[in-house]
Scaffold this motif. Structure first.
Motif, mmCIF file in Angstrom:
data_model
loop_
_atom_site.group_PDB
_atom_site.id
_atom_site.type_symbol
_atom_site.label_atom_id
_atom_site.label_comp_id
_atom_site.label_asym_id
_atom_site.label_seq_id
_atom_site.Cartn_x
_atom_site.Cartn_y
_atom_site.Cartn_z
ATOM 1 N N MET A 154 0.837 -1.200 0.000
ATOM 2 C CA MET A 154 0.000 0.000 0.000
ATOM 3 C C MET A 154 0.872 1.250 0.000
ATOM 4 O O MET A 154 1.720 1.427 0.872
ATOM 5 C CB MET A 154 -0.913 0.022 1.229
ATOM 6 N N ALA A 155 0.657 2.118 -0.981
ATOM 7 C CA ALA A 155 1.303 3.427 -0.981
ATOM 8 C C ALA A 155 0.547 4.336 -0.020
ATOM 9 O O ALA A 155 -0.693 4.360 -0.017
ATOM 10 C CB ALA A 155 1.307 4.024 -2.384
ATOM 11 N N VAL A 156 1.270 5.055 0.814
ATOM 12 C CA VAL A 156 0.617 5.884 1.830
ATOM 13 C C VAL A 156 0.938 7.367 1.697
ATOM 14 O O VAL A 156 0.223 8.203 2.250
ATOM 15 C CB VAL A 156 0.979 5.409 3.259
ATOM 16 N N GLN A 157 2.012 7.719 0.987
ATOM 17 C CA GLN A 157 2.410 9.126 0.907
ATOM 18 C C GLN A 157 3.162 9.365 -0.400
ATOM 19 O O GLN A 157 4.101 8.635 -0.729
ATOM 20 C CB GLN A 157 3.325 9.484 2.082
ATOM 21 N N LEU A 158 2.736 10.384 -1.141
ATOM 22 C CA LEU A 158 3.463 10.775 -2.340
ATOM 23 C C LEU A 158 4.696 11.588 -1.961
ATOM 24 O O LEU A 158 4.700 12.309 -0.963
ATOM 25 C CB LEU A 158 2.576 11.601 -3.263
ATOM 26 N N LEU A 159 5.723 11.462 -2.777
ATOM 27 C CA LEU A 159 6.906 12.302 -2.647
ATOM 28 C C LEU A 159 6.772 13.449 -3.645
ATOM 29 O O LEU A 159 6.665 13.222 -4.858
ATOM 30 C CB LEU A 159 8.167 11.490 -2.938
ATOM 31 N N VAL A 160 6.729 14.661 -3.134
ATOM 32 C CA VAL A 160 6.515 15.836 -3.975
ATOM 33 C C VAL A 160 7.474 16.932 -3.548
ATOM 34 O O VAL A 160 7.660 17.178 -2.344
ATOM 35 C CB VAL A 160 5.058 16.348 -3.871
ATOM 36 N N LYS A 161 8.079 17.592 -4.518
ATOM 37 C CA LYS A 161 8.939 18.739 -4.246
ATOM 38 C C LYS A 161 8.662 19.812 -5.267
ATOM 39 O O LYS A 161 8.684 19.568 -6.472
ATOM 40 C CB LYS A 161 10.419 18.331 -4.298
ATOM 41 N N GLU A 162 8.384 21.024 -4.783
ATOM 42 C CA GLU A 162 8.099 22.169 -5.645
ATOM 43 C C GLU A 162 7.047 21.825 -6.705
ATOM 44 O O GLU A 162 7.203 22.083 -7.893
ATOM 45 C CB GLU A 162 9.399 22.657 -6.299
ATOM 46 N N ASN A 163 5.968 21.215 -6.229
ATOM 47 C CA ASN A 163 4.812 20.853 -7.051
ATOM 48 C C ASN A 163 5.161 19.851 -8.146
ATOM 49 O O ASN A 163 4.516 19.800 -9.194
ATOM 50 C CB ASN A 163 4.156 22.090 -7.681
ATOM 51 N N ARG A 164 6.169 19.018 -7.914
ATOM 52 C CA ARG A 164 6.508 17.951 -8.842
ATOM 53 C C ARG A 164 6.562 16.635 -8.079
ATOM 54 O O ARG A 164 7.227 16.515 -7.048
ATOM 55 C CB ARG A 164 7.865 18.208 -9.508
ATOM 56 N N ALA A 165 5.855 15.641 -8.579
ATOM 57 C CA ALA A 165 5.853 14.325 -7.939
ATOM 58 C C ALA A 165 7.094 13.554 -8.356
ATOM 59 O O ALA A 165 7.498 13.588 -9.527
ATOM 60 C CB ALA A 165 4.600 13.552 -8.331
#
Length: 587
Positions: free
Chosen positions: A162-173
């Protein structure tokens, strides 16, 4: 990249979260392009996961077979009416134009859409559509064929994960954090693009059987994609619109499409065929109209409501008997145990539980707002299927899934530089918070938590709504949010359920917030406000967008439905293949 000793780390080109039809179809263009793909799926086997893992009995498509109605242009001309004016015509147009191509591609994977009795397609008209767009077929191996194609392409498939959290930086996944709920291992996956394809939002209201997992739609689709996207800053839309269907009383089976398209009737307790009082198309009206009519008949004292198939020709009854069990293989056994047969008896029906899903109409989805490439308001984050703003059942999932996969390929090819490093302090915090639920002796069981959500939604956010009720629901849901840190799990599987429960609660809060904002009634049972009983096209032919606000609570804005949703995105309005960004910038 720094590596944590107790984490598994994976770098890939495309990460697909959700291995159903949309996810599998998103993976295929990337695999064909020679890219590395990781599929993250909660189920046990890719070939049988997703909402049609056990099969499907109908597929909606334009085929361009000759008649005027069987063209994209004809269907698009009727689309505003079919969706009550709330539809992203740009994205819907691309989906509809791509339908014939994707149908042929799926047939090339070995799926046989033809009726063995005739050797031709068995096409039927239903749910208010202006042509016989539904192919009725035995799709027992539909998902198996597509899953096999993904496996043959050498995708790395993480099952029971199960994925629980997206990795995002400066509005980029750039990836996601996930855990395997059989082994307890945690995985940090970095990717150049992410596709969210985890389906609709179920287990949100009570049903006739009282069993939460006896749901008409897939009970394991719990709004994971919508919740992760929301937390990452992506815009959600149409979340106020819910969907319910008609099911055999006490058994939330699918199959309504087959019975209405073949000519079944609905009768009230007086034996009256009542649907023409509510829609000129009778039983072929849109699903939201059918559900609303049955609710109204009950309120008028005309229940119970029955399904009548007794007048149908024997060959149609034979075909129904063969295909109705495709979606829910236990349905024939249920009929046998009840001692009833749709050949000779009236079948009592009831309204199913709600789901946050395309509101009983095609091509208006509930979930992440996407552009014509399937990309959300967060760059490199794509969405397809019932978690996206344009949907259309299994066919919509297949087509937009493939479009999103192609969009992801273009995005990946246009990106340069290295992926950002993972914030291990934040990743460790998320993991510790998750693992804290395991064995919490005095905690609140996730089943009790979900039960309170379902009662709240059924009482205040159901098929009949009011401002006061919605405000009460939001107060209750906010109070429940404060108890999330006390949720308890008995085992690793329960930890996964805790995450699902949190996602369900968040999605119901977003739903109630959007429903409170839309001060009108639109699409019958999909959004009926008793305090605003009429449609208001002057003020509310708009999309309601919900995004995470500064206080982490849902923030609402409305945008004109005449414009594509992408016009409201904060990111660049250029098309995905033309945009370039450097992953290393600001890393």
């Amino acid at each position: 990249m720094q590596v944590q000793a107790d984490w598994q780390t994976i770098d890939t080109d495309l990460l697909v979260i959700g291995g159903g039809v949309a996810g599998s179809m998103a993976a295929i263009p990337a695999l064909e392009a020679g890219l590395n793909v990781v599929v993250c799926e909660k189920g046990r086997v890719l070939d049988n996961c997703g909402s049609v893992g056990c099969g499907v009995d109908h597929y909606l498509t334009v085929m361009e077979s000759g008649p005027e109605w069987d063209t994209p242009e004809f269907l698009l001309k009727h689309l505003p009416q079919l969706t009550d004016g709330i539809v992203d015509m740009a994205v819907a147009s691309r989906v509809i134009h791509e339908m014939p191509r994707i149908l042929r591609k799926i047939e090339g994977m070995g799926v046989d859409f033809k009726d063995p009795r005739t050797g031709d397609y068995s096409r039927h008209r239903s749910f208010g559509l202006p042509g016989a767009y539904h192919i009725n077929f035995d799709g027992t191996d539909f998902k198996r064929r597509i899953g096999k194609h993904v496996r043959a392409g050498k995708a790395a498939v993480l099952m029971r994960t199960m994925a629980v959290q997206l990795l995002v930086k400066e509005n980029r996944a750039y990836g996601a954090l996930a855990f395997n709920f059989r082994t307890g291992s945690w995985i940090a996956i970095r990717a150049k693009a992410v596709a969210l394809t985890a389906g609709d939002v179920n287990r949100i209201s009570e049903n006739a059987s009282g069993l939460a997992f006896d749901s008409w739609h897939f009970p394991y689709n719990t709004g994971d994609a919508q919740a992760m996207g929301y937390r990452a800053g992506a815009a959600l839309t149409n979340m106020e619109f819910t969907e319910a269907t008609l099911t055999p009383k006490g058994f939330s089976a699918q199959g309504l499409n087959a019975v209405v398209s073949m000519g079944a009737y609905f009768l009230n307790k007086h034996g009256e065929r009542f649907m023409f009082r509510y829609d000129e198309k009778g039983e072929n009206a849109r699903r939201a109209v059918l559900a609303d009519a049955v609710v109204n008949e009950y309120l008028l004292g005309n229940g119970p409501i029955y399904l009548d198939c007794r007048h149908l020709p024997e060959e149609e009854l034979d075909h129904m008997e063969e295909t109705l069990q495709v979606d829910r293989y236990t349905l024939p056994a249920y009929y046998r145990q009840k001692g009833i047969s749709f050949r000779t008896d009236l079948i009592e029906v009831s309204i199913s539980e709600l789901s946050i899903r395309r509101s009983g109409v095609y091509f208006r989805g509930s979930g992440l707002a996407v552009d014509t490439h399937g990309e959300s308001s967060v760059e490199a984050l794509f969405a397809a299927g019932d978690c996206a703003s344009v949907s259309g059942g299994i066919a919509g999932a297949a087509v937009l899934g493939h479009i999103a996969g192609e969009g992801a390929v273009a995005r990946i090819r246009s990106s340069v530089g290295s992926l950002p490093d993972i914030d291990w302090a934040e990743a460790t915090r998320i993991r510790a918070e998750s693992e804290a639920s395991l064995g919490r002796a005095a905690g609140m069981p996730w089943k009790d938590f979900e039960g309170q959500i379902r009662r709240t939604v059924s009482d205040y956010v159901g098929v009949r709504r009011s401002g006061n009720g919605l405000r009460l629901a939001l107060e209750t849901l906010a109070a429940l949010a404060k108890r999330e840190d006390t949720l308890a799990a008995e085992d690793l599987h329960g930890v996964m359920r805790v995450h699902e429960s949190k996602n369900i609660r968040l999605n119901t809060e977003v739903m109630a917030t959007a429903a409170l904002a839309r001060t009108e009634t639109r699409t019958r049972s999909a959004h009926r406000r008793m305090d605003y009983p009429e449609p208001d096209n002057e003020n509310w032919r708009k999309f309601v967008l919900v995004e995470k606000g500064a206080d982490d609570r849902p923030s609402v804005r409305a945008v004109d439905a005449d414009q594509p949703l992408a016009a409201a995105f904060a990111r660049s309005s250029q098309s995905a293949p033309e945009r370039r960004f450097d992953y290393a910038a600001g890393a």
